[in-house]
Scaffold this active site. Structure first.
Site, PDB file in Angstrom:
ATOM      1  N   HIS B  56      88.756  31.991  27.609  1.00  0.00           N
ATOM      2  CA  HIS B  56      87.407  31.496  27.325  1.00  0.00           C
ATOM      3  C   HIS B  56      87.359  31.045  25.864  1.00  0.00           C
ATOM      4  CE1 HIS B  56      84.967  33.653  30.726  1.00  0.00           C
ATOM      5  NE2 HIS B  56      85.983  32.940  31.182  1.00  0.00           N
ATOM      6  N   GLU B  58      85.315  31.718  23.409  1.00  0.00           N
ATOM      7  CA  GLU B  58      85.089  32.782  22.413  1.00  0.00           C
ATOM      8  C   GLU B  58      86.356  33.598  22.171  1.00  0.00           C
ATOM      9  OE1 GLU B  58      83.386  32.148  25.243  1.00  0.00           O
ATOM     10  OE2 GLU B  58      81.506  33.281  25.257  1.00  0.00           O
ATOM     11  N   CYS B  86      79.911  36.073  28.363  1.00  0.00           N
ATOM     12  CA  CYS B  86      80.112  36.933  29.538  1.00  0.00           C
ATOM     13  C   CYS B  86      80.486  38.337  29.038  1.00  0.00           C
ATOM     14  CB  CYS B  86      81.219  36.348  30.406  1.00  0.00           C
ATOM     15  SG  CYS B  86      82.887  36.590  29.731  1.00  0.00           S
ATOM     16  N   CYS B  89      83.710  38.415  26.853  1.00  0.00           N
ATOM     17  CA  CYS B  89      83.586  37.844  25.506  1.00  0.00           C
ATOM     18  C   CYS B  89      82.639  38.667  24.640  1.00  0.00           C
ATOM     19  CB  CYS B  89      83.173  36.384  25.598  1.00  0.00           C
ATOM     20  SG  CYS B  89      84.499  35.384  26.336  1.00  0.00           S
TER      21      CYS B  89
END
Lengths: 161, 161
Positions: B56, B58, B86, B89
């Site tokens: 992801h 992040e 999420c 993260c």
């Protein structure tokens, strides 16, 4: 081997990983990912060694397994980990769609599978896991207790010098 | 620039990152990490390209920043991200001790900062963050709406062929 014996068998491998972490001065946590009876990933916490905040045992094992399978979906896998996953690792388990997670000791301070949250069993997410806790929990937790006790004694000695 | 203008300035960089993701057929989410006014990391979602579940925006940015600073503690940093993080993260933000998080649009399906959980403001954890949401939210969310609409149309066309 029956189901419990199998789980203990793979948890012992995760404990071996945790011991590798301890030998490096890392908090002793280990993880193993198994697919169809084959170990496809094994890793231990490396946060101090790497100085990378996300190098928890589970996250490293998940990345290894994705590479091994060539897919971000870790279908038909089981993750074994010595300590209850934190929110980051529980989230990574959801992201990688791991269907079953087996862990050793609870983490009352940050555990997000049973202790503080139940992230792996929240039906609002697009994935849920079967979870089994308490597999060789005393051994898994004992490693941590021993590690932190030794660390405190080391610090005490330093203060006395 | 005042505080809001500064936040918008860096959010625009995160949107540029999200656009890079879209150009690769990835869900358009971007992130930037700033320290003392200097951009020390910028990344976009790469899950399909890498086939690695944890890539992801992040998480990639956090790893870059740790490497840049040579430390797992990202003190005095601000993370800008186009979409509400999420659980994975949000957990990585806690792990890396990022003190401030600014995000664009809410994620009602998996957002764990305000929508489903408030992981960054749970006093039981050993770190909490200052959070600001809704910075260029329409633009950030619009990228996602547009991406998924195009994806659905593509799928429809395929069915018709």
């Amino acid at each position: 081997m029956n189901g419990l014996e199998l789980d203990q068998h793979y948890m012992k491998m995760a404990i071996e990983e945790a011991n590798k972490a301890a030998a490096k001065g890392e908090v002793p946590i280990g993880a193993v990912i198994v697919r169809d009876g084959e170990v496809i990933a094994r890793a231990h916490n490396l946060r101090e060694t790497t100085q990378n905040a996300v190098t928890h045992a589970e996250l490293l094992a998940i990345q290894q397994a994705c590479e091994e399978l060539g897919s971000w979906r870790l279908e038909n896998t089981i993750l074994y980990v010595t300590l209850e996953p934190c929110p980051m690792c529980a989230g990574a388990i959801l992201q990688s769609r791991i269907p079953r997670v087996v862990y050793g000791a609870r983490d009352v301070k940050a555990g997000s599978v049973d202790s503080l949250y139940r992230l792996l069993n929240d039906e609002r997410f697009n994935h849920q896991c079967e979870v089994k806790e308490n597999v060789l929990a005393d051994e898994c937790g004992g490693l941590l207790t021993q590690f932190f006790r030794a660390l405190r004694e080391k610090k005490k000695k330093r203060k006395l010098l």
